[in-house]
Scaffold this motif. Structure first.
Motif, PDB file in Angstrom:
ATOM      1  N   ASP A 419       0.840  -1.203   0.000  1.00  0.00           N
ATOM      2  CA  ASP A 419       0.000   0.000   0.000  1.00  0.00           C
ATOM      3  C   ASP A 419       0.871   1.247   0.000  1.00  0.00           C
ATOM      4  O   ASP A 419       1.927   1.265   0.626  1.00  0.00           O
ATOM      5  CB  ASP A 419      -0.867   0.056   1.274  1.00  0.00           C
ATOM      6  N   ASP A 420       0.384   2.289  -0.663  1.00  0.00           N
ATOM      7  CA  ASP A 420       1.091   3.579  -0.614  1.00  0.00           C
ATOM      8  C   ASP A 420       0.397   4.481   0.405  1.00  0.00           C
ATOM      9  O   ASP A 420      -0.832   4.484   0.502  1.00  0.00           O
ATOM     10  CB  ASP A 420       1.007   4.296  -1.962  1.00  0.00           C
ATOM     11  N   LEU A 421       1.176   5.223   1.134  1.00  0.00           N
ATOM     12  CA  LEU A 421       0.587   6.248   2.012  1.00  0.00           C
ATOM     13  C   LEU A 421       0.890   7.630   1.450  1.00  0.00           C
ATOM     14  O   LEU A 421       0.001   8.449   1.269  1.00  0.00           O
ATOM     15  CB  LEU A 421       1.126   6.083   3.434  1.00  0.00           C
ATOM     16  N   VAL A 422       2.157   7.902   1.184  1.00  0.00           N
ATOM     17  CA  VAL A 422       2.541   9.132   0.493  1.00  0.00           C
ATOM     18  C   VAL A 422       3.446   8.694  -0.655  1.00  0.00           C
ATOM     19  O   VAL A 422       4.552   8.221  -0.424  1.00  0.00           O
ATOM     20  CB  VAL A 422       3.300  10.091   1.439  1.00  0.00           C
ATOM     21  N   SER A 423       2.961   8.821  -1.893  1.00  0.00           N
ATOM     22  CA  SER A 423       3.709   8.221  -3.006  1.00  0.00           C
ATOM     23  C   SER A 423       4.997   8.942  -3.324  1.00  0.00           C
ATOM     24  O   SER A 423       5.977   8.329  -3.701  1.00  0.00           O
ATOM     25  CB  SER A 423       2.878   8.180  -4.275  1.00  0.00           C
ATOM     26  N   ALA A 424       4.981  10.261  -3.226  1.00  0.00           N
ATOM     27  CA  ALA A 424       6.225  10.991  -3.492  1.00  0.00           C
ATOM     28  C   ALA A 424       6.145  12.366  -2.873  1.00  0.00           C
ATOM     29  O   ALA A 424       5.357  13.195  -3.291  1.00  0.00           O
ATOM     30  CB  ALA A 424       6.462  11.118  -4.992  1.00  0.00           C
TER      31      ALA A 424
END
Ligand SMILES: Nc1ccn([C@H]2C[C@H](O)[C@@H](COP(=O)(O)OP(=O)(O)OP(=O)(O)O)O2)c(=O)n1
Ligand SMILES: [Mn+2]
Length: 534
Positions: A419-424
């Protein structure tokens, strides 16, 4: 805890964003007589001061560049409160209806008269009103805490309004002590005695913590205050915990507790209560307070801070299931709730090492020679880790640029990142990913992972920053301020000029290719990561 991490990086960002103010400094920097009070932003308590004299003060202070606030506001960024010479601290507090920590300087009006008479910002120490301290001096070196112990002014701050800026303001209050040197006389700054600083000392205690029965209870208090956003108190307790951990013997009297640096009357009461009874009534009260318990549980949802927790509580939600079924959740909170138990569980360091191997192998397959290092609690040698903080760079100074997306894509492809929380998140030349990973195989938990890609010339500072601990970093930053430097995850700078909380001159970068360089420039002994676990 996790939300504090994100706020902190936002604060860090803010630290970097002051270049437009440089101009103002340049106009101001030849601090002539005409603006010798420019660092003042004061409130004058009218009690006992005649109206005419009050008016003269106001005109004069403003004439020489200072600000005078007509009303007292506890959240304003005041440099001093001025009181008539016969007004004492309790009276002032009564008049202003204060009862928790403000950390403002309270100075007698004769100091202001003296400054105006001599047309210069005089040292106010001899005119200051003092009160016994309990929870404020977190970042001061021990010696200073001891000598300030009965001096520092501690006024009351309404609890719920304390926020991150309070947390940083302990630095700034102290900084104001040096305001004259900092603003007027930059070249004559004395090097502070560095050996007493927290960051100059090893965290490795020669003895185990004999007061663990006390510090455990105080830790619980910290968690509660963090969940209600009462950072001021949380910090005070944290500081007491650090002090107690290092104390070589079991606390055997109230006086003994009270004599420790940074422990005031109220904290000594609590410590003594635990020492005597093994219990802390206040903590019991907290534990039986439904609202506090729910807030604590809600702030443990990744992506929810004290504010969101409060809103959910007000909307009538009391359990994680309530949130899942009824609350309006963003993507991060949905992940945070789905993986609530996994995220609360700290992984054994062996598991962090396995995660490191996966990331290193994939990174190496993309770009030979790449450096991937786990920082955080793992690098400091802790037995368990709350998450994995992987720092990535490349020694050729340029290949790091292509790595970020390729690495994450590959790690997702293999199912390692779930899962991503903050991608970039981009901060200057650094890129940060926050997400969730899981090692292959049965019965594996989801673990929080951060991947930070940095250019090689920022690697030294990034290593220091992401290795922590957060407490160690605060001490480093505070030491920097004392030497007119600044430190963040990007760079160490010298020749920084500050006015209150503002940086009015950004300073210039001192190259620090390695961690050792950072310590060297700050004139403190190099501490390997496992000695930074403060
Ligand atoms: N407010 C903060 C948060 C973090 N950091 C830095 C120091 C930390 O060591 C590092 C990693 O942050 P973590 O929150 O992951 O903290 P740790 O790795 O130290 O502990 P944990 O085991 O709980 O992850 O980032 C900081 O300086 N200030
Ligand atoms: Mn970590």
């Amino acid at each position: 805890m996790m939300s504090s991490k994100r706020s902190s990086s936002a604060a860090q960002l803010k630290e970097d964003g002051h270049s437009s103010k440089r101009q103002r400094l340049e106009n101001n920097s030849a601090c002539s007589e005409a603006s010798f009070l420019s660092t003042l932003d004061i409130y004058i308590l009218p009690a006992g001061i005649q109206k005419a004299r009050l008016a003269v003060f106001k005109t004069q202070v403003e004439k020489y560049g200072g600000k005078v606030q007509d009303r007292f506001c506890s959240t304003a960024n005041l440099s001093h409160i001025i009181v008539e010479d016969n007004v004492d601290m309790p009276r002032m507090k009564r008049i202003l209806k204060l009862d928790s920590s403000l950390g403002l300087k309270v100075v007698k009006s004769s100091w202001l008269s003296l400054c105006l008479q001599n047309k210069k910002l005089e040292n106010c120490e001899d005119y200051q009103l003092y009160e016994e301290t309990s929870d404020s001096n977190d970042f001061l070196p021990k010696a200073e805490i001891a000598s300030n112990h009965n001096k520092s002014v501690e006024l009351s701050r309404p609890t719920v309004t304390s926020n991150l800026s309070d947390y940083e303001s302990s630095d700034d209050n102290d900084e104001q002590k040096n305001e004259k040197t900092a603003i007027f006389n930059v070249s004559h700054i004395k090097s502070p005695q560095t050996e007493k600083w927290i960051c100059a000392q090893s965290s490795k205690s020669p003895k185990p913590n004999i007061n663990k029965h006390i510090t455990d209870k105080l830790e619980e208090m910290v968690k509660t205050y963090e969940s209600t956003n009462d950072r001021w108190r949380a910090l005070g307790y944290q500081k007491a915990i650090q002090t107690l951990r290092k104390h070589p013997k079991e606390i055997s009297s109230w006086e003994e507790a009270k004599s420790l640096p940074g422990i005031g009357t109220r904290l000594a009461d609590k410590i003594w209560e635990i020492a005597q009874s093994g219990e802390l009534r206040k903590l019991k009260e907290f534990e039986s307070d439904e609202e506090l318990q729910v807030l604590k549980m809600f702030t443990n949802v990744w992506g929810a801070g004290p504010h969101t927790a409060q809103v959910w509580y007000q909307q009538g939600f009391r359990t994680i299931a309530d949130l899942q079924q009824k609350a309006h959740l963003n993507h991060q909170q949905k992940v945070g709730i789905r993986l609530y138990d996994d995220f609360l569980d700290r992984m054994p360091r062996e598991e962090a090492a396995e995660i490191e191997r996966v990331v290193k192998n994939v990174a190496e397959s993309i770009q030979p020679g790449i450096i991937a290092e786990i920082c955080g609690s793992y690098r400091r040698g802790q037995a368990t880790c709350g998450d994995v903080d992987v720092l990535i760079t490349h020694p050729d100074g340029k290949s790091h640029k292509n790595i970020f997306h390729k690495l994450l894509a590959k790690l997702k492809e293999s199912g390692f990142l779930t899962d991503d929380l903050v991608s970039a998140e981009e901060t200057g030349n650094q890129k940060k990913y926050m997400g969730v990973c899981r090692l292959p195989g049965p019965n594996r938990k989801h673990r929080r992972i951060d991947v930070i890609v940095v250019p090689y010339n920022e690697y030294g500072c990034a290593l220091v920053y992401f290795t922590g601990s957060a407490h160690f970093n605060r001490s480093l930053r505070h030491l920097c301020k004392k030497q007119n430097m600044s430190l963040n995850e990007h760079a160490l700078k010298q020749g920084v000029v500050r006015k209150g909380k503002e940086k009015i001159h950004e300073g210039t970068i001192i190259p620090t290719p390695t961690e050792e360089d950072v310590f060297k420039v700050l004139k403190i002994p190099y501490r390997p990561p496992e000695e930074r676990d403060h």
